[in-house]
Design a protein around this motif. Structure first.
Motif, mmCIF file in Angstrom:
data_model
loop_
_atom_site.group_PDB
_atom_site.id
_atom_site.type_symbol
_atom_site.label_atom_id
_atom_site.label_comp_id
_atom_site.label_asym_id
_atom_site.label_seq_id
_atom_site.Cartn_x
_atom_site.Cartn_y
_atom_site.Cartn_z
ATOM 1 N N ALA A 152 62.626 31.873 38.044
ATOM 2 C CA ALA A 152 63.332 33.129 37.786
ATOM 3 C C ALA A 152 64.496 33.319 38.757
ATOM 4 O O ALA A 152 65.570 33.783 38.371
ATOM 5 C CB ALA A 152 62.363 34.301 37.872
ATOM 6 N N LYS A 153 64.305 32.928 40.014
ATOM 7 C CA LYS A 153 65.358 33.111 41.015
ATOM 8 C C LYS A 153 66.548 32.191 40.779
ATOM 9 O O LYS A 153 67.627 32.412 41.325
ATOM 10 C CB LYS A 153 64.789 32.872 42.414
ATOM 11 N N ASP A 154 66.359 31.139 39.956
ATOM 12 C CA ASP A 154 67.443 30.203 39.666
ATOM 13 C C ASP A 154 68.358 30.705 38.553
ATOM 14 O O ASP A 154 69.442 30.158 38.344
ATOM 15 C CB ASP A 154 66.879 28.837 39.241
ATOM 16 N N VAL A 155 67.921 31.705 37.812
ATOM 17 C CA VAL A 155 68.691 32.204 36.675
ATOM 18 C C VAL A 155 69.847 33.067 37.174
ATOM 19 O O VAL A 155 69.649 33.998 37.967
ATOM 20 C CB VAL A 155 67.797 33.018 35.715
ATOM 21 N N GLU A 156 71.050 32.763 36.708
ATOM 22 C CA GLU A 156 72.228 33.545 37.093
ATOM 23 C C GLU A 156 72.289 34.806 36.244
ATOM 24 O O GLU A 156 72.409 34.745 35.020
ATOM 25 C CB GLU A 156 73.498 32.713 36.898
ATOM 26 N N LEU A 157 72.197 35.956 36.898
ATOM 27 C CA LEU A 157 72.168 37.234 36.192
ATOM 28 C C LEU A 157 73.544 37.883 36.192
ATOM 29 O O LEU A 157 74.320 37.718 37.136
ATOM 30 C CB LEU A 157 71.168 38.180 36.858
ATOM 31 N N PRO A 158 73.861 38.639 35.136
ATOM 32 C CA PRO A 158 75.119 39.390 35.119
ATOM 33 C C PRO A 158 75.156 40.405 36.258
ATOM 34 O O PRO A 158 74.116 40.811 36.796
ATOM 35 C CB PRO A 158 75.091 40.089 33.753
ATOM 36 N N ASN A 159 76.355 40.824 36.626
ATOM 37 C CA ASN A 159 76.524 41.821 37.691
ATOM 38 C C ASN A 159 75.752 43.093 37.366
ATOM 39 O O ASN A 159 75.754 43.562 36.226
ATOM 40 C CB ASN A 159 78.008 42.154 37.885
ATOM 41 N N GLY A 160 75.103 43.648 38.388
ATOM 42 C CA GLY A 160 74.396 44.915 38.226
ATOM 43 C C GLY A 160 72.989 44.778 37.691
ATOM 44 O O GLY A 160 72.298 45.780 37.493
ATOM 45 N N ILE A 161 72.538 43.537 37.455
ATOM 46 C CA ILE A 161 71.205 43.313 36.907
ATOM 47 C C ILE A 161 70.351 42.571 37.935
ATOM 48 O O ILE A 161 70.815 41.611 38.555
ATOM 49 C CB ILE A 161 71.280 42.521 35.588
ATOM 50 N N THR A 162 69.126 43.023 38.116
ATOM 51 C CA THR A 162 68.227 42.401 39.089
ATOM 52 C C THR A 162 66.917 42.007 38.426
ATOM 53 O O THR A 162 66.523 42.579 37.401
ATOM 54 C CB THR A 162 67.934 43.353 40.264
ATOM 55 N N LEU A 163 66.226 41.038 39.038
ATOM 56 C CA LEU A 163 64.947 40.587 38.503
ATOM 57 C C LEU A 163 63.881 41.672 38.626
ATOM 58 O O LEU A 163 63.849 42.411 39.600
ATOM 59 C CB LEU A 163 64.464 39.350 39.254
#
Length: 202
Positions: A152-163
């Motif tokens: 999960a920590k390897d996934v690049e998330l869009p700005n403003g989004i957190t796991l």
């Protein structure tokens, strides 16, 4: 993200009979709740609702007695046979408010030959602004070799989004493709056990 406007009617009749009558008239019973406010019972147009729910985490802009309310679908009950919508639970949200949702994972590219991609998760739990929930989160799998894991920590998330999940949780991993021998072994008929010898006669 998609924001779809729906006209909603207040309803004051409840129970299975009232719900069936409502559905026969082309409307779906729904309940809107959240922000510690009293739940509001609604009737939504069936076709428009069906089309809206084709979009994951769609933001509904409900017109209720001339007042606009934003809502996210939280639970959709369907007929187990016909798959028609029976009832919808809606969560009241506000612009700028953060909510926890599950966003579908979309893989991009092809893994290396000889591998088999397995999805441990088909969607990723994240925290995002209610009005800025992405339709999908892209994960590149280009060239991944057998044995590779994406956490999960390897996934690049869009700005403003957190796991909203353990960062060490496995999202995808690449297994070795089964060989012809493996497949043959799985389909081979089990060997017959030898027949028991008949007891000797006295």
């Amino acid at each position: 993200m998609a924001e779809i406007r729906l006209s909603a009617e207040l309803r004051d009749k409840f129970g299975k009979g009232a719900a069936r009558q409502l559905r026969r008239s082309g409307k779906i019973p729904a309940v809107l709740y959240g922000h510690k406010q009293e739940s509001v019972h609604l009737a939504l147009p069936e076709h428009d609702l069906f089309m809206a729910l084709k979009t994951p985490n769609v933001l509904l802009n409900l017109d209720i007695a001339g007042k606009s309310q934003l809502a996210l679908p939280k639970a959709v009950q369907k007929d187990p046979v016909r798959r028609t919508i029976e009832h919808v639970d809606l969560l009241l949200v506000r612009r700028g408010e953060k909510v926890t949702v599950e966003v579908p994972i979309a893989t991009v590219g092809e893994i290396a030959p000889g591998g088999l991609l397995e999805h441990t998760l088909n969607s990723l739990p994240v925290e995002a602004e209610a009005t800025h929930i992405p339709g999908a989160i892209e994960v590149s799998i280009a060239g991944l070799q057998v044995g590779t894991q994406i956490l999960a920590k390897d996934v690049e998330l869009p700005n403003g989004i957190t796991l909203a999940i353990d960062p060490e949780h496995v999202v995808l991993h690449v297994l070795a493709s089964p060989t012809a021998e493996d497949m043959a072994g799985e389909t081979a008929a089990p060997e017959a056990e030898p027949a028991a010898e008949a007891p000797a006669e006295d």
